[in-house]
Motif scaffolding. Structure first.
Motif, PDB file in Angstrom:
ATOM      1  N   ALA A   2       0.825  -1.202   0.000  1.00 32.37           N
ATOM      2  CA  ALA A   2       0.000   0.000   0.000  1.00 32.37           C
ATOM      3  C   ALA A   2       0.866   1.261   0.000  1.00 32.37           C
ATOM      4  O   ALA A   2       1.953   1.297   0.573  1.00 32.37           O
ATOM      5  N   ARG A 152      -9.041   4.777  -4.640  1.00 35.85           N
ATOM      6  CA  ARG A 152      -9.284   3.369  -4.335  1.00 35.85           C
ATOM      7  C   ARG A 152      -8.340   2.461  -5.106  1.00 35.85           C
ATOM      8  O   ARG A 152      -7.923   1.416  -4.609  1.00 35.85           O
ATOM      9  N   GLU A 153      -7.968   2.865  -6.313  1.00 36.43           N
ATOM     10  CA  GLU A 153      -7.054   2.079  -7.128  1.00 36.43           C
ATOM     11  C   GLU A 153      -5.588   2.384  -6.796  1.00 36.43           C
ATOM     12  O   GLU A 153      -4.774   1.475  -6.618  1.00 36.43           O
ATOM     13  N   GLU A 156      -3.538   1.289  -3.383  1.00 35.39           N
ATOM     14  CA  GLU A 156      -3.171  -0.114  -3.211  1.00 35.39           C
ATOM     15  C   GLU A 156      -1.792  -0.423  -3.799  1.00 35.39           C
ATOM     16  O   GLU A 156      -1.342  -1.557  -3.779  1.00 35.39           O
ATOM     17  N   GLU A 160       5.347   2.421  -2.381  1.00 36.51           N
ATOM     18  CA  GLU A 160       4.897   3.028  -1.132  1.00 36.51           C
ATOM     19  C   GLU A 160       4.820   4.539  -1.202  1.00 36.51           C
ATOM     20  O   GLU A 160       4.259   5.171  -0.314  1.00 36.51           O
TER      21      GLU A 160
END
Length: 240
Positions: A2, A152-153, A156, A160
């Protein structure tokens, strides 16, 4: 993996910024600009700002994993010029990072909006800055919705650390979504803070959520002798 660090950059000064500021000062109703918003390039000052941003990026080579840009030319130019000496060639472009669309108010100054669309001024006063949607355009809430989809995409990964080069309203609304802020908190913050051209806003993700480390930092422009410029937002809102 993430994303845990975000660098939000407003594009450098554009020809549109210069034309809009001049039109406001001269009391014109319409901003004299032939290009559509998506095709407006950087001004000479904007190119200098982008080069100064590049010097800042050179000191962070290898620490930013992905680069995203609005599809609008001024944002893509800013990132391309900043990355020119780094050897980084992979830039991802997403239309959800585009500037807010103004519909019938596009290219109008505040004087132009007041004279040509007084009904919209009244409707904006009733609805408020956050929810007012000019016919054919977007409200701040609309922009926040597409940014939620984008995040949201992107959050992920991969990587980092991510940089996004976009627009003043986009930077403000990313803060609204990520921190998160309420409507009143956002408007109070926007009323007291300006997203400067080629500025860097830095956020990190901790256990409790996202934290704002630095807002609209332009120390890199001052070190490289580039002009610091602040241009007001769209004509149906207060400068933000």
């Amino acid at each position: 993996m993430a994303v845990r660090e975000l660098w939000l950059v407003r594009h450098g000064e554009s020809n549109g910024n210069v034309a809009a500021t001049r039109a406001e000062i001269e009391g014109l109703e319409v901003i004299p600009l032939d290009a559509r918003d998506a095709d407006v390039p950087l001004s000479d000052t904007g190119r200098e700002q982008a080069a100064a941003l590049g010097e800042w990026l050179a000191g962070r080579r290898g620490t930013i994993d992905t680069y995203w840009a609005s599809p609008y030319l001024r944002a893509r130019e800013t990132l391309a010029l900043a990355l020119a000496a780094s050897g980084e060639t992979t830039v991802l472009v997403d239309e959800r990072l585009r500037d807010r669309e103004l519909g019938i108010l596009d290219l109008l100054t505040r004087t132009g909006v007041a004279r040509r669309h007084p009904d919209e001024m009244a409707r904006r006063k009733h609805l408020g800055k956050f929810y007012h949607r000019p016919p054919g355009g977007e409200s701040w809430a609309d922009v926040a919705l597409r940014l939620r989809s984008f995040l949201r995409e992107v959050l992920e990964g991969p990587g980092e650390s991510t940089m996004m080069v976009a627009h003043d309203a986009v930077v403000m609304l990313l803060l609204y979504v990520l921190l998160p802020l309420g409507e009143e908190e956002l408007l109070a913050f926007a009323g007291e803070h300006t997203v400067l051209n080629a500025s860097v806003t830095h956020l990190v993700r901790a256990d409790a959520g996202w934290e704002l480390v630095e807002f609209s930092d332009v120390a890199h422009l001052q070190r490289e002798g580039a002009d610091v410029t602040a241009h007001p937002g769209s004509p149906d809102v207060e400068p933000a």
